[in-house]
Every structure is written in structure tokens, then in C-alpha cells.
Design a protein around this motif. Structure first.
Motif, short mmCIF file in Angstrom:
data_model
loop_
_atom_site.label_atom_id
_atom_site.label_comp_id
_atom_site.label_asym_id
_atom_site.label_seq_id
_atom_site.Cartn_x
_atom_site.Cartn_y
_atom_site.Cartn_z
N THR A 62 0.83 -1.21 0.00
CA THR A 62 0.00 0.00 0.00
C THR A 62 0.86 1.25 0.00
OG1 THR A 62 -1.76 -1.20 1.13
CG2 THR A 62 -1.86 1.22 1.20
N SER A 63 1.88 1.29 0.84
CA SER A 63 2.75 2.47 0.92
C SER A 63 3.45 2.73 -0.41
CB SER A 63 3.81 2.29 2.02
OG SER A 63 3.18 2.19 3.28
N VAL A 77 2.53 1.71 -3.50
CA VAL A 77 1.58 2.09 -4.55
C VAL A 77 1.08 3.50 -4.30
CG1 VAL A 77 -0.64 1.55 -5.61
CG2 VAL A 77 1.01 -0.27 -5.19
N GLU A 78 0.85 3.88 -3.06
CA GLU A 78 0.47 5.26 -2.78
C GLU A 78 1.59 6.23 -3.17
OE1 GLU A 78 -0.73 5.16 1.35
OE2 GLU A 78 -2.74 4.46 0.83
N ALA A 79 2.85 5.85 -2.93
CA ALA A 79 3.98 6.67 -3.36
C ALA A 79 4.01 6.78 -4.89
CB ALA A 79 5.29 6.10 -2.83
N GLU A 112 1.38 6.59 -6.85
CA GLU A 112 0.24 7.43 -7.24
C GLU A 112 0.52 8.92 -7.03
OE1 GLU A 112 -3.91 5.41 -6.42
OE2 GLU A 112 -2.59 5.12 -4.70
N THR A 113 1.29 9.25 -6.00
CA THR A 113 1.54 10.66 -5.69
C THR A 113 2.85 11.18 -6.25
OG1 THR A 113 2.52 10.08 -3.54
CG2 THR A 113 0.14 10.54 -3.58
N HIS A 115 -7.02 -0.53 -5.02
CA HIS A 115 -6.57 -1.07 -3.73
C HIS A 115 -7.65 -2.09 -3.33
CE1 HIS A 115 -3.31 1.83 -3.17
NE2 HIS A 115 -4.14 2.72 -3.70
N GLU A 149 -9.48 -2.55 0.06
CA GLU A 149 -10.42 -1.49 0.43
C GLU A 149 -11.80 -1.71 -0.21
OE1 GLU A 149 -8.70 2.29 -0.59
OE2 GLU A 149 -7.00 1.99 0.77
N GLU A 190 -3.58 -3.71 -6.25
CA GLU A 190 -2.71 -3.85 -5.07
C GLU A 190 -3.45 -4.64 -4.00
OE1 GLU A 190 -2.03 -3.00 -1.05
OE2 GLU A 190 -3.31 -1.51 -2.01
#
Length: 182
Positions: free
Chosen positions: A14-15, A17-19, A21-22, A35, A38, A76
Motif C-alpha cells: 500500500t505504501s 503504490v500510494e507513493a 500514485e503521488t 486497492h 479497500e 494492489e
């Protein structure tokens, strides 16, 4: 292209994939990011709730239907390698670090706390390459990319994911070994 980012809980999926995305570059190939964990409860993508383990028994047919029509997607989840995808990126983490991360996750958010037995089970699964073996068995060596996350930042792992998605990295299943943990 359908891409799975998977790994034992606590490996940093998650960390990272979030990185991704941003990041300034965004998600490679403009892939839609799902995700999956979720979506399981709110979308009803499960058969039952296991009270003892406080987890859902997922319905893979429902998940496939939920993802149907999404051909340009990055999924993810620790379950993503069970799905029909073109590439599987398996994040790996040293079992001792994995234990620390899972314990810290519970300290930071008591609702996400895992039992000592669950933490030990995840560490052992990581040492035994369970998810990697499942990914290779289902998708073959040529579709699996293994990424070591133990001492890497989410941004560095995101860069490695980007390289795998964009074809700048060769498949690499079987490059990480934690059998000394056992």
C-alpha cells in the motif's frame, strides 16, 4: 496491461503504490489503481466473515466480475496474484522486519492490530516464499518480478514497481532468500 502488486501483509504494498500514485511521474501507463482490500467489504466481494481471524473469505468470482472490463489496471493486494494479470510484482521483506512492521501497524492503529500468532504466521509465510511460489505457479517465471523492500523507502520501491511495469526491468522470481529465518 493488468498488473498485480502483491506480497505478504507488511511488505509495503500500500505504501509503495500510494507513493507511485503521488509521484510527479504518476502511475506508469496511466493504469487505474485498485486497492483491492479497500473494496472487498463495501463491494461485497466476500463469501463470509471469519470471526476467529477477523477477516473476510473472499469470493474470487465476485472480484473478477468487479474488475471485469478494466484492462489497464494495477491491482494492489496480498490476493492480487490469484487474479488474471499480465505481470505480477511480488514485494518481499525480511521476516524480522515484517514482524516489526506488523507490530508497529497495530500500535499505530489498534483496529488494525494483528495477533502474535498472525504476525508469526505472516513472517513464516514470507520466509517460505508462499506468495512468490503461488505467483510463479499461476503466472510463470517470465511474468513475476520480485522486489526487496526491507531497507527501501516507499518511493524507492515505487520506482522499482515503475521499472517493472514499463519493461525496464527483467522478471526476477527467486532472487530473495529468507530461509535462514526458519
Amino acid at each position: 496491461m493488468r498488473v498485480a502488486v502483491t506480497g505478504t501483509p507488511g511488505t509495503g504494498k500500500t505504501s509503495a503504490v500510494e507513493a507511485l500514485e503521488t509521484s510527479d511521474a504518476g502511475v506508469p501507463n496511466d493504469l487505474e489503481v485498485v486497492h483491492l482490500n479497500e473494496a472487498i467489504e463495501p463491494e461485497g466481494l466476500y463469501e463470509e466473515h471469519d470471526e476467529e481471524r477477523d477477516s473476510y473469505v473472499v469470493d474470487f468470482e465476485a472480484i473478477s466480475a468487479f474488475l471485469d472490463g478494466r484492462e489497464e489496471v494495477l491491482i494492489e493486494s496480498h490476493l492480487a496474484h490469484h487474479l488474471d494479470v499480465d505481470r505480477v510484482i511480488v514485494l518481499r521483506c525480511a521476516p524480522e522486519e515484517l514482524e516489526r512492521r506488523l507490530e508497529a501497524r497495530g500500535e499505530a492503529n489498534p483496529e488494525k492490530a494483528e495477533s502474535a500468532a498472525s504476525i508469526a504466521e505472516n513472517a513464516e509465510s514470507e520466509a517460505l516464499d508462499v506468495i512468490l511460489a503461488e505467483a510463479v505457479d499461476r503466472h510463470g517465471h517470465d511474468a513475476v518480478y520480485e522486489i526487496e523492500t526491507t531497507d527501501r523507502s516507499p518511493a524507492a520501491v515505487a520506482d522499482a514497481i515503475r521499472a517493472a511495469v514499463e519493461g525496464e526491468r527483467e522478471p526476477s522470481a527467486g532472487t530473495v532468500d529468507y530461509t535462514d529465518y526458519i
